[in-house]
Design an enzyme around this catalytic site. Structure first.
Site, short mmCIF file in Angstrom:
data_model
loop_
_atom_site.label_atom_id
_atom_site.label_comp_id
_atom_site.label_asym_id
_atom_site.label_seq_id
_atom_site.Cartn_x
_atom_site.Cartn_y
_atom_site.Cartn_z
N ASN A 155 0.94 -1.02 0.09
CA ASN A 155 0.20 0.33 0.07
C ASN A 155 1.03 1.70 0.59
O ASN A 155 0.35 2.22 -0.45
CB ASN A 155 -1.03 -0.31 0.70
CG ASN A 155 -0.45 0.42 2.17
OD1 ASN A 155 0.76 -0.38 3.14
ND2 ASN A 155 -1.03 0.69 3.01
N GLU A 466 7.31 -0.19 15.95
CA GLU A 466 8.56 1.10 14.82
C GLU A 466 8.40 2.57 15.20
O GLU A 466 8.00 2.76 15.88
CB GLU A 466 8.29 0.86 13.54
CG GLU A 466 7.91 -0.81 13.39
CD GLU A 466 7.85 -0.91 11.91
OE1 GLU A 466 7.15 -0.05 11.06
OE2 GLU A 466 7.48 -1.86 11.19
P1 NAD Z 1 0.21 -9.45 3.17
O1 NAD Z 1 0.18 -9.58 4.53
O2 NAD Z 1 -0.19 -9.96 2.00
O3 NAD Z 1 1.29 -9.59 2.43
C1 NAD Z 1 2.57 -8.32 2.77
C2 NAD Z 1 4.02 -9.02 2.22
O4 NAD Z 1 4.09 -10.14 4.16
C3 NAD Z 1 4.26 -9.28 1.42
O5 NAD Z 1 5.28 -9.07 0.83
C4 NAD Z 1 3.95 -10.88 1.22
O6 NAD Z 1 4.35 -11.41 -0.53
C5 NAD Z 1 4.23 -11.10 2.15
N1 NAD Z 1 3.90 -12.08 2.67
C6 NAD Z 1 2.69 -13.15 2.93
N2 NAD Z 1 2.72 -14.40 3.28
C7 NAD Z 1 3.44 -14.13 4.01
C8 NAD Z 1 4.44 -15.39 4.70
N3 NAD Z 1 3.51 -16.38 5.01
N4 NAD Z 1 6.04 -15.46 5.34
C9 NAD Z 1 6.06 -14.62 4.77
N5 NAD Z 1 5.85 -13.76 4.25
C10 NAD Z 1 4.29 -13.02 3.24
O7 NAD Z 1 -0.45 -7.80 2.91
P2 NAD Z 1 -0.93 -6.50 1.91
O8 NAD Z 1 -2.21 -7.30 1.59
O9 NAD Z 1 0.90 -6.88 1.20
O10 NAD Z 1 -0.72 -5.10 2.92
C11 NAD Z 1 -2.22 -5.22 3.36
C12 NAD Z 1 -1.84 -5.74 4.31
O11 NAD Z 1 -0.76 -4.93 5.47
C13 NAD Z 1 -3.48 -4.87 5.96
O12 NAD Z 1 -4.20 -5.81 5.80
C14 NAD Z 1 -2.47 -3.57 6.18
O13 NAD Z 1 -3.66 -3.04 7.60
C15 NAD Z 1 -1.41 -4.45 6.67
N6 NAD Z 1 -0.40 -2.73 6.55
C16 NAD Z 1 0.03 -2.73 8.07
C17 NAD Z 1 0.36 -1.68 8.22
C18 NAD Z 1 1.12 -1.40 9.52
O14 NAD Z 1 1.51 -0.19 10.28
N7 NAD Z 1 -0.09 -1.79 10.75
C19 NAD Z 1 0.76 -0.32 7.63
C20 NAD Z 1 0.36 -0.80 5.68
C21 NAD Z 1 -0.35 -2.25 5.20
#
Ligand code: NAD
Length: 485
Positions: A155, A466
């Site tokens: 995002n 963080e």
């Molecule tokens: P996602 O969890 O699908 O993926 C995030 C990252 O993790 C990607 O690089 C993905 O390839 C990797 N990933 C996925 N499964 C994994 C696994 N089993 N092991 C290791 N790596 C893995 O999330 P997304 O769809 O890319 O992002 C959206 C989500 O991120 C939303 O839920 C949003 O709320 C969250 N988010 C949180 C924050 C925060 O600071 N809390 C900030 C931005 C986004």
């Protein structure tokens, strides 16, 4: 330096740009057009193994550089990000679908700020000392951990990628990092910048690929001693289940379902303008967006009519145009998910007050993934629409009559990332801030960030913080030394 998005992205391992060992690639799609425009490495455990080897080889030297040496290189990376601002902003927009003006104003400046902040921060980092009167003196060493893994979402691609990498490197660690496979381009361009900045080989390694294929290999690697992850709660759970039994340090920044609590005594115009932003900025794809709007009963109707009118004017369009207030949803998969959530809201008895439909702009973007800003009312606090993260341009409205009821609605969520409170009553602002179960509270503002403050959530929004010293502490191992006098 002339940064341009390549047709084929490369991994950055041991200081050089290389193809994935398995030779496999994933299509990289521009969500504003729906067209494939480049290829991303579909790396696997073999690439991760190489990256870990390069990072381990670089650690002895990097971990003993002086803060001044690390400052110079990290600061140079920040300068090069600034010098390539326009190229990086365009790459971010083509990858993610967000408006170009937003990439220019927010994403890219924040990426260079992250490097600059930790380049200078590490020069001021100090440790504690505890004196036992005339018996002993304790002091705490904070030593780099070794090789650490950083995994980030789509995002805010470069913004969040650099938010992890910068403190990890500043603290003297070597890094194996993976950006989202959905938005890999600016992370790739960052590798070119690191080479130009003179970052020693192997200190930062960027491996591209999917979560299951590449991210999970980073998490499971026994020589990676800490994982800093930002992404969904679902993936966070999986990561914790692998990393916790290996006793890795874990920082998990996960999803949110943030309440935006509006009391009748607020500064109305400022609240309206900010609520429009906190609902729909970046197509609602910010973990901090206020997706549950809670409004005091006596101003509920007034708010509803004004907000619906303003939301309807926020139509998405070509992200390259300055006039588009919103861009495209990041991918077809996510577009389908958000449209599915809107359908579910209707099934649950919700009334769509604004939006709810896909948008098909004319011309260049006719094949893109656009959704109208959507406002829904009439749903109970416990339904799926109000409990599950949607992560799109969709908000719900609920009303409350008392402060207690507002708190009850706010805290119904399993998430606890952020909250916004609108009131002119200073006592109430303090009271409600203390009682809302969220890691980050904004009063009469939203997304006003001071990089020194602790950033992160409670409940299902994750563990750890963080930002500021918290990140430098996370990326170091404290060791107490007790000397008897
Ligand atoms: P996602 O969890 O699908 O993926 C995030 C990252 O993790 C990607 O690089 C993905 O390839 C990797 N990933 C996925 N499964 C994994 C696994 N089993 N092991 C290791 N790596 C893995 O999330 P997304 O769809 O890319 O992002 C959206 C989500 O991120 C939303 O839920 C949003 O709320 C969250 N988010 C949180 C924050 C925060 O600071 N809390 C900030 C931005 C986004």
């Amino acid at each position: 330096m002339n940064l341009t998005a390549p047709d084929k992205i490369a991994n950055y391992i041991g200081g050089s740009l290389q193809a994935p060992l398995g030779g496999n690639y994933i299509d990289n799609i521009n969500p504003a057009t729906g067209a494939v425009y480049s290829q991303t490495p579909d790396s696997d455990a073999r690439d991760v193994e190489e990256a870990v080897g390069a990072a381990k080889a670089a650690f002895a030297r990097w971990s003993t550089t002086t803060p001044e040496e690390r400052f110079k290189i990290l600061n140079r990376i920040a300068e090069l990000i600034d010098e390539n601002h326009d190229a990086l902003a365009l790459a971010e927009t083509n990858d993610n679908g967000k408006p170009l003006w937003l990439s220019k104003q927010v994403d890219i400046p924040r990426a260079s700020s992250n490097f600059r902040f930790y380049a200078t921060g590490l020069m001021h980092f100090s440790t504690e000392s505890h004196h036992m009167e005339d018996k002993a003196i304790n002091y705490t060493l904070r030593q780099p951990i070794g090789v650490v893994g950083c995994i980030s979402p789509w995002n805010l691609p470069l913004y969040l990628f650099s938010w992890k990498i910068a403190p990890a490197l500043a603290a003297g660690n070597c890094v194996v990092a993976k950006p989202s496979e959905v938005t890999p381009m600016t992370a790739y361009l960052l590798s070119e910048i690191c080479i130009k900045a003179g970052l020693p080989r192997g200190v930062l390694n960027i491996v591209h690929g999917t979560g299951p294929g590449c991210g999970s290999a980073i998490v499971a690697h026994p020589d990676i001693k800490a994982i800093s992850f930002t992404g969904s709660t679902r993936a966070g759970k999986e990561i914790a289940s692998v990393a916790a039994p290996m006793f890795k340090k874990l920082s998990l920044e996960l999803g949110g379902k943030n309440p935006n609590i509006i009391f009748a005594d607020c500064d109305w115009e400022k609240m309206m303008r900010t609520t429009l932003r906190s609902s729909f900025s970046n197509q609602g794809e910010i973990c901090l967006c206020g997706s549950r709007i809670l409004v005091e009963e006596k101003v509920y109707e007034k708010f509803k009519h004004e907000f619906v009118r303003r939301a309807a004017a926020q139509l998405p369009g070509d992200p390259l145009l300055d006039t588009s207030r919103q861009g495209a949803i990041v991918s077809k998969v996510h577009f389908d998910k958000v449209m599915g959530c809107i359908a579910l809201a209707k099934e649950e008895g919700g009334t769509i007050l604004a939006g709810g439909r896909a948008v098909h702009p004319e011309g260049r973007c006719s094949g893109g993934y656009f959704i109208e800003p959507t406002v829904i009312e009439g749903l109970g606090r416990n339904c799926r629409t109000n409990m599950e993260e949607i992560f799109g341009p969709v908000v719900t409205l609920q009303s409350f009559t008392t402060e207690e009821e507002a708190l009850m609605l706010a805290n119904t969520s399993h998430y606890g990332l952020s909250a916004t409170i609108w009131t002119q009553d200073v006592s109430r602002a303090h009271r409600v801030s203390a009682s809302v179960q969220s890691g980050i509270i904004w009063v009469n503002t939203w997304l006003l960030r001071d990089l020194r403050t602790p950033f992160g959530g409670m409940k299902n929004s994750g563990t750890g913080r963080e930002g500021g010293w918290d990140a430098l502490r996370f990326f170091t191992e404290p060791k107490n030394v007790c000397i008897e006098l």
